[in-house]
Design a protein around this motif. Structure first.
Motif, mmCIF file in Angstrom:
data_model
loop_
_atom_site.group_PDB
_atom_site.id
_atom_site.type_symbol
_atom_site.label_atom_id
_atom_site.label_comp_id
_atom_site.label_asym_id
_atom_site.label_seq_id
_atom_site.Cartn_x
_atom_site.Cartn_y
_atom_site.Cartn_z
ATOM 1 N N LEU A 35 -12.302 6.141 2.595
ATOM 2 C CA LEU A 35 -10.977 6.231 1.954
ATOM 3 C C LEU A 35 -11.073 6.245 0.430
ATOM 4 O O LEU A 35 -10.151 6.696 -0.246
ATOM 5 N N THR A 94 -1.916 5.636 4.047
ATOM 6 C CA THR A 94 -2.266 5.451 5.465
ATOM 7 C C THR A 94 -2.860 4.066 5.702
ATOM 8 O O THR A 94 -3.399 3.450 4.797
ATOM 9 N N CYS A 95 -2.756 3.619 6.943
ATOM 10 C CA CYS A 95 -3.359 2.352 7.346
ATOM 11 C C CYS A 95 -4.227 2.636 8.558
ATOM 12 O O CYS A 95 -3.716 3.028 9.608
ATOM 13 N N ASN A 148 -4.651 3.493 0.055
ATOM 14 C CA ASN A 148 -4.665 3.404 1.516
ATOM 15 C C ASN A 148 -5.053 1.987 1.930
ATOM 16 O O ASN A 148 -5.493 1.192 1.105
ATOM 17 N N THR A 194 0.835 -1.213 0.000
ATOM 18 C CA THR A 194 0.000 0.000 0.000
ATOM 19 C C THR A 194 0.867 1.259 0.000
ATOM 20 O O THR A 194 0.645 2.193 -0.783
ATOM 21 N N ARG A 249 -4.735 7.640 -5.240
ATOM 22 C CA ARG A 249 -4.429 7.477 -3.814
ATOM 23 C C ARG A 249 -4.577 6.007 -3.435
ATOM 24 O O ARG A 249 -5.432 5.313 -3.964
ATOM 25 N N THR A 307 -3.089 9.513 1.646
ATOM 26 C CA THR A 307 -2.578 8.395 0.860
ATOM 27 C C THR A 307 -1.467 7.709 1.645
ATOM 28 O O THR A 307 -0.758 8.360 2.433
#
Ligand code: NAD
Length: 251
Positions: free
Chosen positions: A230, A241-242, A185, A170, A183, A239
């Motif tokens: 998201l 991110t978790c 995520n 990711t 993006r 973008t």
């Protein structure tokens, strides 16, 4: 102008025939997207589409995410149906093949990596490539990782490794695809009520629930709402991110 979040968008959801993927399909359709429910179980994907309002606005496709040819032909089918590639993707296809590390056979280890990691890679690569070919400078992809990818879990060395890999995939995809307006995520669900967890023994569930501050499992919709966020323009500055959606487990 429509107030629906995904009006006019084409969205592909792998694993769209069950659980979290099915819940994502319902939310995206509710918000105006034309949904491609993609699943290795094509009957289940069709069931999902049949549950949506105006099924003919949507498409069920057979797709094995671990096979490049299969992913490619499903993307082609969706371009043919909607005259546009999917600009929104949720990679929710996933499998488990649990066993203790000392008993884990090579095939169970590799099968999980093939679907969970290679599958997310192939779908990301082929959709992003198609978006670029069509000259579209936009897109959003959400991968389903798992909290287990962060914490590990007894009996899941293959699955935990695969879900940690999804985080790395990711973040790399987010860096590389940003210049193409895409993006990427990921979401780390905790313990969620779907067919995937239906076989977990009651004793294990009881133990897990004690560790979760909210003291319950998630409904698939509670994960799907975060996936939808998201995918939407509401997260336009996010973008790589978790996001953990775990009822407070392992905060
Ligand atoms: P599920 O088993 O209900 O649904 C998974 C779907 O993926 C099924 O419809 C299945 O047919 C499909 N699938 C399996 N292999 C495939 C392949 N090779 N190609 C295409 N489709 C394939 O599972 P779920 O609980 O909805 O899980 C969705 C995602 O969320 C998975 O990636 C899972 O690892 C992740 N997740 C689930 C939980 C949970 O507690 N349920 C927790 C964390 C993460």
């Amino acid at each position: 102008m429509s107030s629906m979040m995904f009006a006019g968008k084409v969205a592909m959801v792998t694993g769209g025939g069950s659980g979290i993927g099915r819940a994502v399909c319902r939310i995206l359709a509710r918000e105006g997207a034309r949904v491609v429910a993609a699943d290795v179980n094509s009957g289940a994907a069709q069931e999902t589409v049949d549950m949506l309002v105006n099924p003919s606005n949507h498409l069920a496709v057979s797709m094995d995410v671990a096979e490049k040819v299969s992913v490619s032909s499903a993307i082609k089918a969706s371009v043919e149906k909607f005259s546009a590639p999917p600009s929104l993707v949720a990679n929710a296809a996933g499998i488990t093949r649990d066993n203790f590390l000392l008993q884990m056979d090579e095939k169970s280890f590799m099968d999980v990596l093939d679907v969970n990691v290679k599958g997310s890679f192939l779908v990301t690569q082929l959709v992003a490539g198609t978006l670029v070919e069509h000259g579209l400078n936009e897109g959003a992809i959400v991968n389903l990782s798992s909290i287990v990818g962060k914490t590990g879990n007894i009996g899941q060395c293959n699955y935990a490794a695969s879900k940690a890999a999804v985080k790395g995939l990711t973040k790399t995809a987010a860096r590389e695809l940003a210049k193409m307006g895409i993006r990427v995520n990921c979401v780390l669900p905790g313990f969620t009520k779907t067919p995937m967890t239906a076989t977990v023994p009651d004793k294990v569930i009881e133990t897990m629930l004690k560790l979760i501050p909210l003291h319950r499992m998630a409904d698939p919709e509670e994960i799907a709402e975060v996936v939808a966020f998201l995918l939407s323009d509401k997260s336009s500055y996010m973008t790589g991110t978790c996001i953990e959606v775990t009822g407070g487990l392992s905060m």
